[in-house]
Write a protein that holds these residues in place. Structure first.
Motif, mmCIF file in Angstrom:
data_model
loop_
_atom_site.group_PDB
_atom_site.id
_atom_site.type_symbol
_atom_site.label_atom_id
_atom_site.label_comp_id
_atom_site.label_asym_id
_atom_site.label_seq_id
_atom_site.Cartn_x
_atom_site.Cartn_y
_atom_site.Cartn_z
ATOM 1 N N VAL A 1 -18.682 -53.998 5.975
ATOM 2 C CA VAL A 1 -17.426 -54.762 5.903
ATOM 3 C C VAL A 1 -17.561 -56.031 6.751
ATOM 4 C CG1 VAL A 1 -14.979 -54.697 6.596
ATOM 5 C CG2 VAL A 1 -16.006 -52.724 5.425
ATOM 6 N N PHE B 1 -12.808 -43.599 5.256
ATOM 7 C CA PHE B 1 -12.840 -44.259 3.963
ATOM 8 C C PHE B 1 -12.529 -43.210 2.889
ATOM 9 C CE2 PHE B 1 -15.608 -47.171 6.453
ATOM 10 C CZ PHE B 1 -14.980 -48.376 6.179
ATOM 11 N N GLU B 2 -12.275 -43.669 1.679
ATOM 12 C CA GLU B 2 -11.779 -42.786 0.621
ATOM 13 C C GLU B 2 -12.878 -41.856 0.089
ATOM 14 O OE1 GLU B 2 -11.392 -46.274 0.607
ATOM 15 O OE2 GLU B 2 -9.574 -45.756 1.695
ATOM 16 N N THR C 1 -15.234 -56.536 0.496
ATOM 17 C CA THR C 1 -16.389 -56.431 1.402
ATOM 18 C C THR C 1 -17.364 -55.342 0.970
ATOM 19 O OG1 THR C 1 -15.047 -54.971 2.773
ATOM 20 C CG2 THR C 1 -15.176 -57.293 3.438
ATOM 21 N N ASN C 2 -16.912 -54.468 0.084
ATOM 22 C CA ASN C 2 -17.756 -53.351 -0.373
ATOM 23 C C ASN C 2 -17.163 -52.829 -1.666
ATOM 24 O OD1 ASN C 2 -15.608 -52.488 1.657
ATOM 25 N ND2 ASN C 2 -16.077 -50.531 0.696
ATOM 26 N N VAL D 1 -8.661 -51.532 -2.045
ATOM 27 C CA VAL D 1 -8.036 -50.608 -1.089
ATOM 28 C C VAL D 1 -8.398 -50.999 0.339
ATOM 29 C CG1 VAL D 1 -9.940 -48.941 -1.415
ATOM 30 C CG2 VAL D 1 -7.788 -48.159 -0.418
ATOM 31 N N GLY D 2 -7.411 -50.855 1.217
ATOM 32 C CA GLY D 2 -7.619 -51.140 2.633
ATOM 33 C C GLY D 2 -6.616 -50.371 3.482
ATOM 34 N N MET D 3 -6.585 -50.698 4.760
ATOM 35 C CA MET D 3 -5.745 -49.932 5.696
ATOM 36 C C MET D 3 -4.756 -50.838 6.440
ATOM 37 S SD MET D 3 -8.951 -47.811 7.315
ATOM 38 C CE MET D 3 -10.335 -47.321 6.280
ATOM 39 N N ALA E 1 -10.023 -57.331 4.798
ATOM 40 C CA ALA E 1 -11.254 -56.850 4.167
ATOM 41 C C ALA E 1 -10.863 -55.626 3.354
ATOM 42 C CB ALA E 1 -12.253 -56.464 5.255
ATOM 43 N N ALA E 2 -11.368 -55.527 2.136
ATOM 44 C CA ALA E 2 -10.948 -54.406 1.279
ATOM 45 C C ALA E 2 -12.106 -53.908 0.431
ATOM 46 C CB ALA E 2 -9.792 -54.851 0.380
ATOM 47 N N GLY E 3 -12.000 -52.652 0.032
ATOM 48 C CA GLY E 3 -12.979 -52.068 -0.872
ATOM 49 C C GLY E 3 -12.552 -52.323 -2.316
HETATM 50 N N1 LIG Z 1 -9.624 -47.952 2.989
HETATM 51 C C1 LIG Z 1 -10.585 -48.870 2.914
HETATM 52 N N2 LIG Z 1 -10.532 -49.919 3.707
HETATM 53 C C2 LIG Z 1 -11.508 -50.824 3.609
HETATM 54 N N3 LIG Z 1 -11.682 -51.968 4.268
HETATM 55 C C3 LIG Z 1 -12.806 -52.539 3.801
HETATM 56 N N4 LIG Z 1 -13.359 -51.774 2.870
HETATM 57 C C4 LIG Z 1 -12.565 -50.694 2.731
HETATM 58 C C5 LIG Z 1 -12.606 -49.559 1.887
HETATM 59 O O1 LIG Z 1 -13.515 -49.351 1.076
HETATM 60 N N5 LIG Z 1 -11.591 -48.663 2.023
#
Ligand SMILES: Nc1nc2[nH]cnc2c(=O)[nH]1
Ligand SMILES: O=P(O)(O)O[C@H]1O[C@H](CO)[C@@H](O)[C@H]1O
Length: 293
Positions: free
Chosen positions: A264, A204-205, A246-247, A221-223, A120-122
């Protein structure tokens, strides 16, 4: 004196886990699927399942994050043997990076040749919408720039070389295949291709950080993901990476939006059935290519 701190796993420890799993299941997976936050439902596409709780597997770390069930699911998908991680490990959970990537080398010892890594990522790219799927074509490894790489420490040549190449980390043929599959499924409208940046989290950022990442060339971006991909490539696996956007990253100081884990997970639920169809058709179409499944 401080007690000596563990710096990583030995080859024998990876082998103990692989041998334990091999003894407990008849499945001999060639494909590993790593499920991102809220994407654990992907495991449901596997038939003839054999499920292990991480807590029962020797040496396996334990999942601590909501949306990561902590189960290893073996099964078949369209006749192909797979192993699916319902729950991955992140740096922000407090794991050292060699623990985050532990399962990847276990999979390699089990015979896995292709890793499908989801997350899942922003979305940083303004053309991206919530619910888009992004084929990962490349990554930015921010923890790696600071020296936090899973390959730091003595190199074990049994897994791979000291200096592995990463310019071809995300297999081009697999990305092409995913595009074909998405077109056939009618998913092209929400399929993107871009660069994933990993950060340490768990916060989050900030808005300034989002702008910085975008300027550096990141689309999302994600972790997670990048550490696993580096270890998978080091030990010779072919990698396919897929982000669910996801966002949307907050880029504007007037915005009232706030990134949060519930959104997310909710986007993951909303896109679950399309993701399952995508991965299922993708695996079905994976050809053996130079003996790589
Ligand atoms: N760092 C980060 N990880 C996410 N994982 C899902 N959405 C995000 C996000 O906006 N930032
Ligand atoms: O990368 P996955 O595991 O999909 O999870 C993503 O979602 C969580 C934040 O909501 C973070 O863990 C981020 O990395």
């Amino acid at each position: 004196m401080f007690p000596e701190q563990k710096q990583g796993y030995t080859y024998e420890e990876y082998k103990v886990t692989a041998d334990w799993l091999r003894a407990k299941t008849e499945h001999r997976p060639l494909i590993a699927i790593i499920c991102g936050s809220g994407l654990g439902g992907l495991a449901e596409i596997l038939k003839d399942q054999k499920v292990f709780s991480y807590s029962d597997i020797p040496n396996f770390p334990q999942s601590t994050v909501q949306g990561h069930a902590g189960q290893l699911v073996f099964g078949t998908l369209n006749g192909k043997s797979c192993v699916c991680m319902q729950g991955r490990f992140h740096l922000y959970e407090g794991f050292p990076i060699w623990q985050v990537t532990f399962p990847i080398r276990v999979f390699q010892l089990l015979g896995v040749q292709t890793a499908i890594v989801t997350n899942a990522a922003g979305g940083l790219n303004e053309d991206y919408n919530v619910g888009d799927m992004m084929l990962i074509k490349d990554h930015l490894n921010l923890p790696g720039f600071a020296g936090n790489s899973p390959l730091v420490g003595p190199n074990d040549e049994r897994f791979g070389p000291r200096f592995p190449c990463m310019s071809d980390a995300y297999d081009r043929d697999l990305r092409k295949l995913a595009q074909t599959v998405a077109r056939e499924l009618g998913f092209s409208d929400f399929l993107k291709e871009g660069v994933y940046s990993v950060v340490g989290g768990p916060s989050f950022e900030t808005i300034a950080e989002c702008h910085m990442l975008k300027r550096l060339g990141a689309d999302a971006v994600g972790m997670s993901t990048v550490h696993e991909v580096i270890v998978a490539r080091h030990c010779g696996m072919r990698v396919f990476g897929l982000s669910l956007i996801t966002n949307k990253a907050v880029m504007d100081y007037d915005s009232k939006s706030k990134a949060n884990h519930e959104e997310v997970l909710q986007t993951g639920r909303e896109r679950a059935s399309q993701l399952k169809r995508m991965i299922s058709s993708f695996v079905e179409r994976l050809e053996r290519n130079n003996n790589v499944c």
